[in-house]
Design a protein around this motif. Sequence first.
Motif, PDB file in Angstrom:
ATOM      1  N   CYS A 186      53.710  40.494  48.088  1.00 49.94           N
ATOM      2  CA  CYS A 186      53.777  41.816  47.465  1.00 49.94           C
ATOM      3  C   CYS A 186      55.096  41.996  46.722  1.00 49.94           C
ATOM      4  O   CYS A 186      55.131  42.538  45.613  1.00 49.94           O
ATOM      5  CB  CYS A 186      53.617  42.886  48.553  1.00 49.94           C
ATOM      6  N   ALA A 187      56.184  41.539  47.323  1.00 45.16           N
ATOM      7  CA  ALA A 187      57.497  41.658  46.693  1.00 45.16           C
ATOM      8  C   ALA A 187      57.567  40.886  45.383  1.00 45.16           C
ATOM      9  O   ALA A 187      58.304  41.252  44.465  1.00 45.16           O
ATOM     10  CB  ALA A 187      58.582  41.163  47.655  1.00 45.16           C
ATOM     11  N   LYS A 188      56.787  39.817  45.281  1.00 46.95           N
ATOM     12  CA  LYS A 188      56.736  39.027  44.049  1.00 46.95           C
ATOM     13  C   LYS A 188      55.779  39.614  43.018  1.00 46.95           C
ATOM     14  O   LYS A 188      55.624  39.061  41.928  1.00 46.95           O
ATOM     15  CB  LYS A 188      56.282  37.593  44.372  1.00 46.95           C
ATOM     16  N   GLY A 189      55.138  40.723  43.376  1.00 47.74           N
ATOM     17  CA  GLY A 189      54.144  41.306  42.483  1.00 47.74           C
ATOM     18  C   GLY A 189      52.857  40.518  42.476  1.00 47.74           C
ATOM     19  O   GLY A 189      52.049  40.630  41.553  1.00 47.74           O
ATOM     20  N   GLY A 190      52.634  39.698  43.527  1.00 55.17           N
ATOM     21  CA  GLY A 190      51.510  38.781  43.536  1.00 55.17           C
ATOM     22  C   GLY A 190      50.279  39.268  44.268  1.00 55.17           C
ATOM     23  O   GLY A 190      49.300  38.530  44.386  1.00 55.17           O
ATOM     24  N   LYS A 191      50.324  40.506  44.799  1.00 56.62           N
ATOM     25  CA  LYS A 191      49.170  41.023  45.542  1.00 56.62           C
ATOM     26  C   LYS A 191      48.313  41.923  44.660  1.00 56.62           C
ATOM     27  O   LYS A 191      48.789  42.932  44.124  1.00 56.62           O
ATOM     28  CB  LYS A 191      49.644  41.825  46.752  1.00 56.62           C
ATOM     29  N   MET A 192      47.055  41.556  44.503  1.00 58.41           N
ATOM     30  CA  MET A 192      46.105  42.459  43.865  1.00 58.41           C
ATOM     31  C   MET A 192      45.709  43.528  44.872  1.00 58.41           C
ATOM     32  O   MET A 192      45.510  43.237  46.048  1.00 58.41           O
ATOM     33  CB  MET A 192      44.862  41.687  43.408  1.00 58.41           C
ATOM     34  N   VAL A 193      45.605  44.766  44.415  1.00 61.07           N
ATOM     35  CA  VAL A 193      45.206  45.865  45.289  1.00 61.07           C
ATOM     36  C   VAL A 193      43.714  46.127  45.079  1.00 61.07           C
ATOM     37  O   VAL A 193      43.296  46.543  43.996  1.00 61.07           O
ATOM     38  CB  VAL A 193      46.019  47.140  45.002  1.00 61.07           C
ATOM     39  N   LEU A 194      42.935  45.881  46.123  1.00 64.62           N
ATOM     40  CA  LEU A 194      41.492  46.078  46.050  1.00 64.62           C
ATOM     41  C   LEU A 194      41.130  47.338  46.830  1.00 64.62           C
ATOM     42  O   LEU A 194      41.165  47.364  48.062  1.00 64.62           O
ATOM     43  CB  LEU A 194      40.762  44.863  46.616  1.00 64.62           C
ATOM     44  N   PHE A 195      40.803  48.374  46.087  1.00 70.52           N
ATOM     45  CA  PHE A 195      40.432  49.667  46.662  1.00 70.52           C
ATOM     46  C   PHE A 195      38.922  49.670  46.832  1.00 70.52           C
ATOM     47  O   PHE A 195      38.171  49.686  45.859  1.00 70.52           O
ATOM     48  CB  PHE A 195      40.890  50.780  45.709  1.00 70.52           C
ATOM     49  N   VAL A 196      38.448  49.637  48.095  1.00 67.96           N
ATOM     50  CA  VAL A 196      37.028  49.408  48.326  1.00 67.96           C
ATOM     51  C   VAL A 196      36.220  50.671  48.596  1.00 67.96           C
ATOM     52  O   VAL A 196      34.983  50.663  48.472  1.00 67.96           O
ATOM     53  CB  VAL A 196      36.803  48.411  49.491  1.00 67.96           C
ATOM     54  N   TYR A 197      36.902  51.780  48.961  1.00 67.46           N
ATOM     55  CA  TYR A 197      36.146  52.974  49.371  1.00 67.46           C
ATOM     56  C   TYR A 197      37.107  54.145  49.483  1.00 67.46           C
ATOM     57  O   TYR A 197      38.180  54.012  50.078  1.00 67.46           O
ATOM     58  CB  TYR A 197      35.491  52.698  50.723  1.00 67.46           C
ATOM     59  N   GLY A 198      36.717  55.297  48.932  1.00 66.12           N
ATOM     60  CA  GLY A 198      37.615  56.438  48.906  1.00 66.12           C
ATOM     61  C   GLY A 198      37.479  57.420  50.041  1.00 66.12           C
ATOM     62  O   GLY A 198      38.282  58.343  50.159  1.00 66.12           O
ATOM     63  N   TYR A 199      36.470  57.227  50.895  1.00 69.03           N
ATOM     64  CA  TYR A 199      36.256  58.160  52.003  1.00 69.03           C
ATOM     65  C   TYR A 199      36.978  57.695  53.260  1.00 69.03           C
ATOM     66  O   TYR A 199      37.118  56.497  53.514  1.00 69.03           O
ATOM     67  CB  TYR A 199      34.764  58.295  52.318  1.00 69.03           C
ATOM     68  N   CYS A 200      37.436  58.646  54.041  1.00 65.78           N
ATOM     69  CA  CYS A 200      38.058  58.374  55.330  1.00 65.78           C
ATOM     70  C   CYS A 200      37.623  59.496  56.258  1.00 65.78           C
ATOM     71  O   CYS A 200      38.177  60.588  56.213  1.00 65.78           O
ATOM     72  CB  CYS A 200      39.577  58.313  55.195  1.00 65.78           C
ATOM     73  N   ASP A 201      36.628  59.237  57.081  1.00 60.65           N
ATOM     74  CA  ASP A 201      36.011  60.293  57.890  1.00 60.65           C
ATOM     75  C   ASP A 201      36.738  60.573  59.199  1.00 60.65           C
ATOM     76  O   ASP A 201      36.390  61.521  59.904  1.00 60.65           O
ATOM     77  CB  ASP A 201      34.554  59.917  58.214  1.00 60.65           C
ATOM     78  N   GLN A 202      37.725  59.757  59.522  1.00 66.23           N
ATOM     79  CA  GLN A 202      38.351  59.914  60.826  1.00 66.23           C
ATOM     80  C   GLN A 202      39.246  61.156  60.932  1.00 66.23           C
ATOM     81  O   GLN A 202      39.311  61.815  61.939  1.00 66.23           O
ATOM     82  CB  GLN A 202      39.171  58.660  61.159  1.00 66.23           C
ATOM     83  N   ARG A 203      39.960  61.465  59.842  1.00 59.95           N
ATOM     84  CA  ARG A 203      40.885  62.603  59.867  1.00 59.95           C
ATOM     85  C   ARG A 203      41.289  62.929  58.438  1.00 59.95           C
ATOM     86  O   ARG A 203      41.102  62.133  57.533  1.00 59.95           O
ATOM     87  CB  ARG A 203      42.125  62.290  60.706  1.00 59.95           C
TER      88      ARG A 203
END
Length: 342
Positions: A9-26
């Motif tokens: 991540c510090a090298k800018g080498g991590k792709m961010v994969l956002f898989v789902y926008g819901y969070c039902d726990q809280r």
Amino acid sequence: MISEGCEQCAKGGKMVLFVYGYCDQRDCFYCPLGENRKNVTQMYANERPIEDDADVIEEAKRMSALGTSITGGEPQEVLDRTCHYLELLKDEFGEDHHTHLYTGIPGGRENMRRLSEAGLDEIRFHPPLEQWGDLHGTEWEDILYIAREEGLTPAFEIPGIRAEEEFLEFLDEGAADFCNINEFEMSDGNYRRMQEEGFELKEDHMSAVEGSHDILEKMGDHEKVYFCTSVFKDAAQHRSRLKRMARNIRRPFDDVTDDGTLVYGKAWTSEARLETLGVPEEYYIVKSEHVELAWWLLEEMVEEGDVEKGEIVEQYPTYDGTVVERTPLSNGADAGRATADD
């Protein structure tokens, strides 16, 4: 030594994969998700909306991704989808493509087994704030050992709201490998609710919350605790990711800035005119209503009167290609300076 996921991540080498926008726990008052990501089913890889598997692979290649971080919402709420993309990434890029996942629920053994078999390397748990300090003897303690038994590296990742020594106890007991503390931040998605809870921005800062660094007084000396500042995220992680993208997609005439943006010229002239002027074809590309070319060449052409006007464009190398700044050029006139909002 920081985790492999953090190093990438510090090298800018991590792709961010956002898989789902819901969070039902809280419904966390500090949730930073913007309105375009909250409570949606649309997936994103970095800034790119995902419609099929090819989009994910293309985005990873666009930035020469070393690995992928999987986030939401809650990735465990769509376990089939999450596992599918873990398998896809490992099949395409190999076992060295490091993957980590953020989750706000324990999930249980079956989930840990499925995630591990799909290729997940590292899982970072974020227990509910109201349970901090009272996690021993709960499913949160159990899941750390279960995750490790199933082949995952278990860790905590928490916002820097307050110091909580129980997290250090889990590290000393060997239950968790590390604990990441993210500098507490205010965003468009949580600003109003954060203010209602009594939090304020640090003076002269765009996002960091006043007092977030105080957590380091009680937790910062531990060798397995890592504090990730908002400045580091912007100046190192994000900028490094942009540079990786820019180097991959730049055209021969694009300039890459220190911030990882692309700079080029834009002129409303014809290819025939450029050929008449003897501009080599590698210095420009023809679009439907304009041409794009080396900015320094356009600047020279406008000064010489060979082209009446144009502009220098600076934009991000991301999928959405957001324009940062436009600088108008016209012969004999004050070019001035314009931002993308003008």
